[in-house]
Design an enzyme around this catalytic site. Structure first.
Site, PDB file in Angstrom:
ATOM      1  N   VAL A 195     -15.255  30.739 -22.305  1.00  0.00           N
ATOM      2  CA  VAL A 195     -15.417  29.684 -23.106  1.00  0.00           C
ATOM      3  C   VAL A 195     -14.887  28.302 -22.674  1.00  0.00           C
ATOM      4  O   VAL A 195     -14.954  27.607 -23.395  1.00  0.00           O
ATOM      5  CB  VAL A 195     -14.721  30.295 -24.426  1.00  0.00           C
ATOM      6  CG1 VAL A 195     -15.536  31.314 -25.157  1.00  0.00           C
ATOM      7  CG2 VAL A 195     -13.127  30.731 -24.517  1.00  0.00           C
TER       8      VAL A 195
ATOM      9  N   SER B 209     -12.666  33.847 -20.080  1.00  0.00           N
ATOM     10  CA  SER B 209     -13.213  35.297 -19.783  1.00  0.00           C
ATOM     11  C   SER B 209     -13.582  35.628 -18.331  1.00  0.00           C
ATOM     12  O   SER B 209     -13.705  36.843 -18.191  1.00  0.00           O
ATOM     13  CB  SER B 209     -14.445  35.585 -20.642  1.00  0.00           C
ATOM     14  OG  SER B 209     -13.694  36.177 -21.939  1.00  0.00           O
TER      15      SER B 209
ATOM     16  N   TYR C  70      -2.392  38.508 -21.118  1.00  0.00           N
ATOM     17  CA  TYR C  70      -3.857  38.343 -21.202  1.00  0.00           C
ATOM     18  C   TYR C  70      -4.108  36.976 -21.303  1.00  0.00           C
ATOM     19  O   TYR C  70      -4.917  36.183 -20.753  1.00  0.00           O
ATOM     20  CB  TYR C  70      -4.330  38.966 -22.511  1.00  0.00           C
ATOM     21  CG  TYR C  70      -5.631  38.826 -22.973  1.00  0.00           C
ATOM     22  CD1 TYR C  70      -6.881  39.207 -22.275  1.00  0.00           C
ATOM     23  CD2 TYR C  70      -5.781  37.776 -24.082  1.00  0.00           C
ATOM     24  CE1 TYR C  70      -8.056  38.821 -22.837  1.00  0.00           C
ATOM     25  CE2 TYR C  70      -7.084  37.391 -24.354  1.00  0.00           C
ATOM     26  CZ  TYR C  70      -8.310  38.013 -23.858  1.00  0.00           C
ATOM     27  OH  TYR C  70      -9.422  37.609 -24.159  1.00  0.00           O
TER      28      TYR C  70
ATOM     29  N   LYS D 231     -11.453  38.121 -16.654  1.00  0.00           N
ATOM     30  CA  LYS D 231     -11.767  39.610 -16.962  1.00  0.00           C
ATOM     31  C   LYS D 231     -12.330  40.200 -15.794  1.00  0.00           C
ATOM     32  O   LYS D 231     -12.217  41.549 -15.600  1.00  0.00           O
ATOM     33  CB  LYS D 231     -12.632  39.808 -18.148  1.00  0.00           C
ATOM     34  CG  LYS D 231     -11.863  39.268 -19.463  1.00  0.00           C
ATOM     35  CD  LYS D 231     -12.817  39.255 -20.708  1.00  0.00           C
ATOM     36  CE  LYS D 231     -12.024  38.830 -22.009  1.00  0.00           C
ATOM     37  NZ  LYS D 231     -12.094  37.737 -22.520  1.00  0.00           N
TER      38      LYS D 231
ATOM     39  N   TYR E 238     -21.607  37.626 -22.813  1.00  0.00           N
ATOM     40  CA  TYR E 238     -21.292  37.892 -24.370  1.00  0.00           C
ATOM     41  C   TYR E 238     -22.634  38.379 -24.915  1.00  0.00           C
ATOM     42  O   TYR E 238     -23.307  39.192 -24.301  1.00  0.00           O
ATOM     43  CB  TYR E 238     -21.324  36.457 -25.044  1.00  0.00           C
ATOM     44  CG  TYR E 238     -19.885  35.865 -24.470  1.00  0.00           C
ATOM     45  CD1 TYR E 238     -18.706  36.267 -24.539  1.00  0.00           C
ATOM     46  CD2 TYR E 238     -20.161  34.654 -23.726  1.00  0.00           C
ATOM     47  CE1 TYR E 238     -17.762  35.535 -24.066  1.00  0.00           C
ATOM     48  CE2 TYR E 238     -18.986  33.895 -23.390  1.00  0.00           C
ATOM     49  CZ  TYR E 238     -17.793  34.424 -23.271  1.00  0.00           C
ATOM     50  OH  TYR E 238     -16.696  33.943 -22.727  1.00  0.00           O
TER      51      TYR E 238
END
Ligand code: GLU
Length: 321
Positions: free
Chosen positions: A273, A79, A203, A82, A255
């Site tokens: 993660v 992530s 992605y 991102k 998160y």
């Protein structure tokens, strides 16, 4: 091993030895916490990481660094990519267009949740959760190939060795049905900007970029330094976009622990993660951490523990003067 040290900055009256000691204590606290966490296994390749691994790398504007533990071990960004996707979207497509595809609100749900996407809103809550990143990647996918985004990632992390971890990528492709479901749900609502299969492939590739704690410190310092690479003075991103990214990292980067992390640590940060954590620290400093044993929210348990200590002892909380 401590390779180098800071000699100024951060909380007043602290000596170089004090700062080194704070990092050493943070490292030890992180190491001690690691056995209470667990590597992600929903992407099977991630379960192969050594849960006892831990590293912290801090970098300042002069290139001075402080390194403890496994700072060169490679792991997938997951992530944390991102942040890069959002940076590219803001840089090349601007604020208004970027946020016509995704909102900027904390979701309070887990990173891969699909629930509110179908009940509360057509647009994903923010670019730090899977749905929001999928939407942003989709938006970029007609203009940018993976190789372009890879190049941006190398520049933003000051790490020319970042590459695609093929094993993680294949593992994601085999098990990523939830992300496919998100892309197709967005398509069914008429908001996904491009083809769902092409979107998901890009992605997965972005999530599978291999970085190290050191690369994350590079990303951290460019963000902390208002978008300027302090070593070649390249203005990568306008300050207004960096402010946007750091605000979203602060409110959504950890998160559904983002609120508590904001209170306890108070530093714009993003975790993945794969066990990575990037922190953009006032000063400016970049801190990258890696510890693949995760807590129940999906954050590196060692990295969170260590950052709590570092922020508290060095006075790095954004709301502490
Ligand atoms: N590739 C992961 C997924 O989509 C990223 C999750 C994360 O790091 O939060 O499930």
């Amino acid at each position: 091993m401590i390779q180098n040290t800071y000699d100024r900055g951060w909380r007043k009256n602290l000596t170089q030895e004090d700062i080194m000691m704070v990092f050493q204590e943070a490292y030890e606290r992180g190491l001690a916490a690691a056995p209470t966490g667990k590597c992600a296994d929903y992407i099977p390749e991630l379960a192969k990481a050594d849960p006892g691994t831990f590293g912290i790398y801090a970098l300042d504007k002069q290139g001075r660094n402080l390194a403890l533990g496994d700072v060169n071990t490679r792991f997938s960004m997951q992530s944390i990519s991102k942040v890069i996707t959002l940076a590219v979207s803001l840089k090349y497509r601007g604020f208004r267009e970027t946020f016509s595809h995704v909102m900027m609100e904390p979701s309070g749900d887990s990173f891969n949740s699909i629930l509110k996407l179908d009940t509360t809103s057509n647009l994903p809550f923010n670019p730090m959760i899977n749905a929001g990143a999928i939407q942003t990647v989709s938006f970029l996918s007609d203009e940018f190939a993976f190789e372009d985004l890879l190049q941006f990632s190398r520049e933003l992390c000051m790490d020319p060795d970042i590459c695609l971890d093929e094993a993680v990528y294949h593992s994601e492709c085999e098990t990523g049905d939830r992300n496919r479901a998100i892309a197709y749900l967005l398509k069914s609502k008429g908001v996904l900007p491009s083809d769902p299969e092409k979107t998901i492939d890009l992605y997965f590739k972005m999530c599978s970029l291999s970085a190290s704690a050191k690369s994350l410190a590079g990303l951290g310092i460019i963000l902390a330094n208002n978008g300027v690479n302090p070593f070649n003075q390249k203005h990568w991103l306008a300050p207004v976009y960096v402010r946007t990214i750091k605000s979203i990292m602060f409110t959504c980067g950890m998160y559904d622990f983002s609120g508590e992390f904001g209170v306890r640590v108070g530093i714009p940060a993003k975790s993945g993660v794969g066990g990575g954590l990037v922190c953009a620290v006032k000063g400016p400093y970049g801190i990258g951490l890696y510890g693949p044993a995760l807590d129940r929210f999906g954050n590196s348990i060692a990295a969170v523990k260590a950052m709590e200590h570092i922020s508290h002892r060095l006075g790095l909380h954004v709301f502490v003067d």
